[in-house]
Design a protein around this motif. Structure first.
Motif, PDB file in Angstrom:
ATOM      1  N   ARG A   9       9.620 -56.007 -47.668  1.00  0.00           N
ATOM      2  CA  ARG A   9      10.152 -54.666 -47.462  1.00  0.00           C
ATOM      3  C   ARG A   9       9.226 -53.620 -48.086  1.00  0.00           C
ATOM      4  NH1 ARG A   9      15.729 -54.742 -49.591  1.00  0.00           N
ATOM      5  NH2 ARG A   9      16.045 -56.095 -47.795  1.00  0.00           N
ATOM      6  N   LEU A  10       8.767 -53.946 -49.291  1.00  0.00           N
ATOM      7  CA  LEU A  10       7.837 -53.026 -49.954  1.00  0.00           C
ATOM      8  C   LEU A  10       6.531 -52.893 -49.179  1.00  0.00           C
ATOM      9  CD1 LEU A  10       8.311 -54.035 -53.699  1.00  0.00           C
ATOM     10  CD2 LEU A  10       8.981 -51.876 -52.645  1.00  0.00           C
ATOM     11  N   GLU A  11       6.050 -54.019 -48.627  1.00  0.00           N
ATOM     12  CA  GLU A  11       4.813 -53.978 -47.847  1.00  0.00           C
ATOM     13  C   GLU A  11       4.971 -53.096 -46.616  1.00  0.00           C
ATOM     14  OE1 GLU A  11       3.991 -58.030 -47.047  1.00  0.00           O
ATOM     15  OE2 GLU A  11       2.979 -58.407 -48.968  1.00  0.00           O
ATOM     16  N   LEU A  12       6.147 -53.241 -45.931  1.00  0.00           N
ATOM     17  CA  LEU A  12       6.393 -52.412 -44.747  1.00  0.00           C
ATOM     18  C   LEU A  12       6.444 -50.938 -45.123  1.00  0.00           C
ATOM     19  CD1 LEU A  12       9.076 -54.567 -42.869  1.00  0.00           C
ATOM     20  CD2 LEU A  12       6.701 -54.212 -42.211  1.00  0.00           C
ATOM     21  N   ASN A  13       7.143 -50.652 -46.252  1.00  0.00           N
ATOM     22  CA  ASN A  13       7.209 -49.261 -46.700  1.00  0.00           C
ATOM     23  C   ASN A  13       5.830 -48.726 -47.055  1.00  0.00           C
ATOM     24  OD1 ASN A  13       9.977 -49.091 -46.376  1.00  0.00           O
ATOM     25  ND2 ASN A  13      10.435 -49.721 -48.472  1.00  0.00           N
ATOM     26  N   ASN A  14       5.034 -49.583 -47.701  1.00  0.00           N
ATOM     27  CA  ASN A  14       3.673 -49.174 -48.069  1.00  0.00           C
ATOM     28  C   ASN A  14       2.829 -48.898 -46.834  1.00  0.00           C
ATOM     29  OD1 ASN A  14       4.136 -49.286 -50.802  1.00  0.00           O
ATOM     30  ND2 ASN A  14       3.423 -51.394 -51.020  1.00  0.00           N
ATOM     31  N   GLU A  15       2.973 -49.784 -45.821  1.00  0.00           N
ATOM     32  CA  GLU A  15       2.209 -49.577 -44.587  1.00  0.00           C
ATOM     33  C   GLU A  15       2.597 -48.261 -43.919  1.00  0.00           C
ATOM     34  OE1 GLU A  15       2.864 -52.987 -42.185  1.00  0.00           O
ATOM     35  OE2 GLU A  15       1.688 -54.347 -43.452  1.00  0.00           O
ATOM     36  N   LYS A  16       3.909 -47.976 -43.932  1.00  0.00           N
ATOM     37  CA  LYS A  16       4.367 -46.735 -43.317  1.00  0.00           C
ATOM     38  C   LYS A  16       3.835 -45.521 -44.082  1.00  0.00           C
ATOM     39  CE  LYS A  16       8.540 -46.761 -41.714  1.00  0.00           C
ATOM     40  NZ  LYS A  16      10.009 -46.760 -41.602  1.00  0.00           N
ATOM     41  N   ILE A  17       3.882 -45.642 -45.422  1.00  0.00           N
ATOM     42  CA  ILE A  17       3.383 -44.539 -46.252  1.00  0.00           C
ATOM     43  C   ILE A  17       1.885 -44.342 -46.032  1.00  0.00           C
ATOM     44  CG2 ILE A  17       2.944 -43.835 -48.639  1.00  0.00           C
ATOM     45  CD1 ILE A  17       5.629 -45.218 -49.348  1.00  0.00           C
ATOM     46  N   ILE A  18       1.154 -45.474 -45.951  1.00  0.00           N
ATOM     47  CA  ILE A  18      -0.300 -45.383 -45.738  1.00  0.00           C
ATOM     48  C   ILE A  18      -0.605 -44.738 -44.395  1.00  0.00           C
ATOM     49  CG2 ILE A  18      -2.381 -46.772 -45.334  1.00  0.00           C
ATOM     50  CD1 ILE A  18      -1.284 -48.730 -47.446  1.00  0.00           C
ATOM     51  N   THR A  19       0.181 -45.139 -43.352  1.00  0.00           N
ATOM     52  CA  THR A  19      -0.018 -44.545 -42.024  1.00  0.00           C
ATOM     53  C   THR A  19       0.223 -43.043 -42.053  1.00  0.00           C
ATOM     54  OG1 THR A  19       0.667 -46.613 -40.967  1.00  0.00           O
ATOM     55  CG2 THR A  19       0.722 -44.618 -39.613  1.00  0.00           C
ATOM     56  N   GLN A  20       1.331 -42.647 -42.698  1.00  0.00           N
ATOM     57  CA  GLN A  20       1.640 -41.217 -42.791  1.00  0.00           C
ATOM     58  C   GLN A  20       0.569 -40.481 -43.596  1.00  0.00           C
ATOM     59  OE1 GLN A  20       5.544 -41.312 -44.512  1.00  0.00           O
ATOM     60  NE2 GLN A  20       6.587 -41.565 -42.557  1.00  0.00           N
ATOM     61  N   ARG A  21       0.103 -41.129 -44.683  1.00  0.00           N
ATOM     62  CA  ARG A  21      -0.923 -40.487 -45.506  1.00  0.00           C
ATOM     63  C   ARG A  21      -2.206 -40.296 -44.702  1.00  0.00           C
ATOM     64  NH1 ARG A  21      -3.550 -44.081 -49.909  1.00  0.00           N
ATOM     65  NH2 ARG A  21      -4.601 -44.739 -48.001  1.00  0.00           N
ATOM     66  N   ASN A  22      -2.566 -41.330 -43.912  1.00  0.00           N
ATOM     67  CA  ASN A  22      -3.778 -41.226 -43.092  1.00  0.00           C
ATOM     68  C   ASN A  22      -3.658 -40.109 -42.068  1.00  0.00           C
ATOM     69  OD1 ASN A  22      -4.905 -43.351 -44.481  1.00  0.00           O
ATOM     70  ND2 ASN A  22      -4.310 -44.899 -42.990  1.00  0.00           N
ATOM     71  N   GLN A  23      -2.438 -39.973 -41.499  1.00  0.00           N
ATOM     72  CA  GLN A  23      -2.218 -38.902 -40.519  1.00  0.00           C
ATOM     73  C   GLN A  23      -2.354 -37.538 -41.178  1.00  0.00           C
ATOM     74  OE1 GLN A  23       1.653 -39.817 -38.956  1.00  0.00           O
ATOM     75  NE2 GLN A  23       0.926 -41.498 -37.660  1.00  0.00           N
ATOM     76  N   ILE A  24      -1.781 -37.428 -42.393  1.00  0.00           N
ATOM     77  CA  ILE A  24      -1.861 -36.154 -43.116  1.00  0.00           C
ATOM     78  C   ILE A  24      -3.306 -35.848 -43.478  1.00  0.00           C
ATOM     79  CG2 ILE A  24      -1.231 -35.003 -45.276  1.00  0.00           C
ATOM     80  CD1 ILE A  24       1.446 -36.535 -45.125  1.00  0.00           C
ATOM     81  N   GLU A  25      -4.034 -36.888 -43.946  1.00  0.00           N
ATOM     82  CA  GLU A  25      -5.434 -36.687 -44.312  1.00  0.00           C
ATOM     83  C   GLU A  25      -6.260 -36.278 -43.105  1.00  0.00           C
ATOM     84  OE1 GLU A  25      -6.641 -40.312 -46.118  1.00  0.00           O
ATOM     85  OE2 GLU A  25      -5.789 -39.809 -48.086  1.00  0.00           O
ATOM     86  N   LYS A  26      -5.962 -36.893 -41.948  1.00  0.00           N
ATOM     87  CA  LYS A  26      -6.695 -36.549 -40.730  1.00  0.00           C
ATOM     88  C   LYS A  26      -6.446 -35.093 -40.342  1.00  0.00           C
ATOM     89  CE  LYS A  26      -7.349 -38.016 -35.921  1.00  0.00           C
ATOM     90  NZ  LYS A  26      -6.892 -38.957 -34.868  1.00  0.00           N
ATOM     91  N   PHE A  27      -5.151 -34.693 -40.410  1.00  0.00           N
ATOM     92  CA  PHE A  27      -4.814 -33.311 -40.075  1.00  0.00           C
ATOM     93  C   PHE A  27      -5.449 -32.345 -41.066  1.00  0.00           C
ATOM     94  CE2 PHE A  27      -1.952 -29.657 -40.662  1.00  0.00           C
ATOM     95  CZ  PHE A  27      -2.005 -29.119 -39.388  1.00  0.00           C
ATOM     96  N   ALA A  28      -5.400 -32.726 -42.371  1.00  0.00           N
ATOM     97  CA  ALA A  28      -5.990 -31.872 -43.397  1.00  0.00           C
ATOM     98  C   ALA A  28      -7.495 -31.724 -43.197  1.00  0.00           C
ATOM     99  CB  ALA A  28      -5.684 -32.440 -44.785  1.00  0.00           C
TER     100      ALA A  28
END
Length: 908
Positions: A373-392
């Motif tokens: 569960r933690l791994e899935l949450n981490n993957e989701k957070i990493i995906t969102q972070r990458n999207q934010i970094e890309k937009f930034a």
């Protein structure tokens, strides 16, 4: 009872623990935004999607009905995006309004499939639908194939909603075929909205006015049915052949209407629902899909209607069988799960003797589940972070482009303003001199005022181009003479920079029509850029040649730094410049140049090989500029030539230096030659001045070891920050005060300058008195440090107070101390051990301490001797040899010269 409770608890633990061991199946959410479900065609699309989704375990479909409301559809799509669905499918109501929200989904990293109708642009993952242009052509070809040769036919077209892409494309395909038939005429076109109610009244009115027509082509079967009802009301149902689109199966579908002779034919328009779901599944499984997925279509008429209906009957029966089998499979899975759970409970009860072992296993599985569960949450957070970094990152790039534009523009304004204000200041401080004594200053004012005017005109031209308010004033012009006038403006600059400037042509009588003001800016900008990037002793060639019967080309080729191939198109965009361009620039010049050339229906291109080459092609004659008013009046040309004859070019005189040998030396590092010359002229009365354009700044500083450095930031090869940092880090030049003189006035640049070791920061435009006082303060502070270094260097014990000069002197003293007893120890030995040349060591010590290195070594010898006289019982001769004197007599003489008494008397 407690034991029984414990048994039940443990059995429950074992059951759930074994469940945790089962592999988890990924679940995917597919969101579908349906335009509306008011007709059977779209209901069939929804049903096909639901059936196809049921064939793929772990995939779930959510359908949202926009009810033919654009704003409602946009809101529903945004909800699907916020729910973080895995794939988005959209059937747009209208193309233009829906495009931004689909781009928003793509930017959020959600693959998007467009079905049935297209959007503006191509920012989507895939498109599914029939070729609507082909559907229109099929309907038209059906009419052509069923008509007699040369038979005169009159047609009516009933279109769908005008803002939707299917209506536009079907009409385009239908008209394309009909317009090629000389015997067919579309007498009327009705703008429907896909529903029956939008057809009746308009069609009745048209039939009343034109009478009997041969064919009606409706963009869907519902509007075709309405057309048939109108025809029947006028007893024309047997006279008019009606063709529809959709070809749905069912009681009120197009196939049934063809079979009942209501429609002559219908063009099959597949819904694409199942195909869209298949593409979504492939995407989520990591497979590659095509961008455009065009569905096949066919015309259904009396010939093949029975075959098509039988095929649809079989397909419908197969679909029902599949749904029933899926239901049975689901029931079997539920039964299997129930039996499996019972079996697990029985197994758990039968192994109660292994409670501790199963308890440990349970804990392991529980930890695994939490970890997963933690791994899935981490993957989701990493995906969102990458999207934010890309937009930034995208936002940062966009902001940097605009910031660079305004920074460069401010630098462009500040440099001529500095020259103008400095020249005016020079004139105002000497009111009694003759005006001829200020020829250079007045020339600077005139030249840089014109430069500012060009910059302002460039901004105004950009604004006019953006608003589309430019109107050409074509005037018949001799191209060679026109360019020659501009060429002559740069001849003096070419001589001054030792650049070989050449203009050639095979025909000096080429006449073209052009707006002289616009093209003057174009050719002037081309030459300005060439001179900006061409080094001294380089070449600039201008060639005028006829490239065809109606074309003439003007080539500008230089031997400068060139342009990277990947920047060929980018340099013509506003605010952009080549990646290898370190010179300040607004980024508007080439953009305006291209726009002006294109307004003349011409073309500009660029290539780069050992420099840059720009080619401008213009058309001869008048026909391409027929929308403008032409002028044959040459009085304007004569006026320009007379104004040019009044201009004179001022060449500054060579400045001579006549100062005494003790005058301080200033090195000015500035690539603007006018500003360098002006600074040198103003400072020569007090200082010895050396100049560098930045290309040889480091080498020149090492060579002359100046007392002060004045340095700009924006320089050709290295920035002022880099030059200052390199000089401050080098032992030979670390002591030299550095004044930054720049157009950059922001706090970030000031802080950066201080971090690299700058002693002062002066922004353009500046007051010359402030610059002179800054120079005096820097030299005065150096004198105070010189006293400190010579009198208190040995008193500093805390390392955090040390700087490069203190470190240098401590190293110097240690080497001298170590070699004092060697009589033959000299300056060459000291320079070798310090790792610098004798000349650089001499200049460095002279700048820091104020005495020669030989005198300093002798001073250290005598200082050591003084200590030995006070602290030891050595005799005078022994002390003389200990501090490196070969002769005790010479030692006594030197000691008396420094301290005013002999060594013997000093000891007594």
């Amino acid at each position: 009872m407690k034991f029984l409770g414990l048994v039940l608890v443990i059995a429950g633990f074992l059951f759930f623990g074994s469940c945790a061991n089962e592999p988890e199946q990924d679940e995917f959410q597919i969101g579908f935004s349906q335009a509306m479900t008011t007709d059977n065609w779209r209901k069939e699309m929804n049903r096909a999607m639901q059936v196809e989704t049921s064939m793929h375990p772990g995939f779930y479909l959510e359908i949202k009905d926009a009810q033919n409301d654009v704003s409602r559809q946009i809101k529903q799509i945004e909800e699907l995006i916020s729910n973080e669905i895995d794939v988005l499918i959209v059937s747009p109501i209208q193309s233009v309004p829906i495009t931004p929200v689909i781009e928003k989904a793509m930017n959020a990293g959600i693959p998007t499939i467009v079905i049935d109708r297209k959007i503006e642009g191509s920012n989507y993952t895939a498109y599914v639908g029939a070729n609507n242009v082909e559907i229109g052509k099929n309907a038209a070809n059906y009419i052509v194939s069923n008509s007699k040769p040369n038979q005169k036919l009159e047609l009516i077209e009933i279109t769908g909603l005008q803002t939707s892409s299917p209506a536009f494309e079907r009409s385009q395909g239908f008209n394309e075929v009909i317009s090629n038939q000389g015997n067919m005429d579309i007498v009327a076109s009705i703008a429907g909205d896909w529903e029956k109610t939008s057809v009746g009244d308009n069609l009745k009115s048209i039939l009343d006015s034109v009478g009997i027509i041969d064919y009606i082509f409706a963009h869907n079967d519902r509007m075709a049915m309405s057309a048939w009802e109108v025809a029947r009301s006028k007893n024309l149902e047997d006279s008019i052949q009606i063709i529809g689109v959709d070809g749905l199966f069912g009681p009120s579908g197009g196939i049934q209407l063809v079979k009942e002779d209501v429609l002559a034919a219908t063009v099959l328009y597949p819904t694409g629902g199942a195909e869209a779901i298949k593409l979504a599944v492939k995407l989520l499984e990591g497979d590659q899909i095509d961008k455009n997925n065009i569905l096949s279509t066919v015309v259904i008429d009396k010939v093949n209607v029975e075959i098509m209906q039988n095929q649809f009957n079989k397909m419908n029966q197969q679909q029902n069988d599949i749904e029933q089998q899926q239901s049975i499979i689901n029931e079997q899975v539920a039964t299997y799960n129930s039996q499996s759970n019972l079996l697990k409970i029985m197994v758990g009860l039968s192994v109660l003797l292994l409670l501790l072992g199963f308890w440990a296993v349970y804990l392991v599985f529980k930890l695994r589940k939490r970890k997963r569960r933690l791994e899935l949450n981490n993957e989701k957070i990493i995906t969102q972070r990458n999207q934010i970094e890309k937009f930034a990152e995208q936002l940062k790039i966009s902001n940097e482009v605009k910031i660079n534009f305004f920074t460069a523009l401010s630098h462009e304004f500040k440099t001529p303003l500095t020259l103008i204000t400095s020249a005016i200041e020079s004139i105002s401080q000497n009111p009694y001199k003759q005006l001829k004594d200020f020829a250079y200053e007045t020339n600077l004012i005139s030249k840089n005022s014109g430069r500012l005017l060009r910059l302002i005109n460039e901004l105004l031209d950009f604004r006019k181009l953006e608003s589309g308010s430019f109107r050409l004033k074509p005037l018949k012009t001799n191209l060679y003479e026109f360019i020659s006038n501009i060429y002559e403006d740069f001849e003096t600059e070419a001589v001054r920079k030792s650049i070989d400037l050449h203009l050639e042509t095979d025909n000096k009588e080429i006449m073209i029509y052009m707006d002289r003001d616009m093209m003057d800016k174009v050719f002037f900008n081309m030459l300005s850029n060439a001179f900006k990037f061409t080094p001294k002793n380089g070449q600039i060639n201008i060639k005028i040649e006829e490239t065809g019967a109606d074309k003439v080309g003007v080539l500008f080729k230089d031997s400068g730094i060139g342009i990277p191939k990947e920047d060929f198109q980018k340099i013509f965009d506003p605010f952009r410049q080549a990646g290898n361009n370190t010179k300040p620039s607004s980024g508007l010049g080439l953009y305006i140049t291209r726009q002006f050339v294109e307004l003349h229906k011409g073309n500009i291109s660029v290539s780069s090989h050992q420099g840059a080459e720009f080619k401008i092609e213009l058309l001869k004659g008048k026909s391409h500029l027929s929308e403008y008013e032409f002028s044959e009046d040459t009085s304007e040309i004569r006026k320009e030539e007379s104004e040019k004859a009044l201009k004179s070019t001022f060449i500054p005189e060579e400045l001579s230096q006549s100062l005494n040998g003790n005058a301080e030396t200033i090195l000015i590092i500035e690539d603007n030659e006018d500003l360098s010359y002006l600074l040198k002229k103003r400072l020569l009365g007090d200082y010895r001045v050396e100049l560098s354009d930045g290309t040889d700044a480091i080498e020149k500083a090492y060579e002359i070891i100046p007392d002060v450095i004045i340095c700009d930031i924006n320089l050709p090869e290295k920035s002022g920050f880099e030059i200052c940092q390199e000089l401050k880090r080098d032992l030979r030049t670390s002591h030299i005060p550095t004044l930054i003189l720049t157009a950059l006035g922001d706090e970030e640049s000031r802080i950066k300058a201080l971090k690299v070791g700058a002693d002062s920061y002066i922004t353009k435009p500046f007051n010359f008195e402030i610059l002179k006082e800054s120079l005096r303060a820097a030299l005065f502070n150096r004198e105070k440090l010189r006293y400190y270094y010579t009198n208190k260097i040995d008193q500093v014990k805390d390392n955090k107070f040390e700087d490069s000069e203190q470190t240098f002197l401590k190293d110097l003293n240690q080497i001298i101390e170590k070699n004092l007893k060697h009589a033959n120890f000299n300056v060459e030995d000291l320079a070798q051990q310090m790792g610098i040349s004798r000349v650089q060591l001499y200049r460095k010590v002279k700048a820091i301490i104020g005495i020669s290195i030989s005198d300093y070594i002798n001073s250290q010898r005598l200082s050591k001797a003084k200590s030995l006289l006070q602290e030891t019982n050595l005799n005078i001769s022994e002390i003389a040899y200990e501090v490196g004197y070969a002769s005790p007599g010479y030692f006594s003489t030197s000691f008396k010269n420094k301290y005013g008494t002999t060594p013997k008397k000093f000891r007594n």
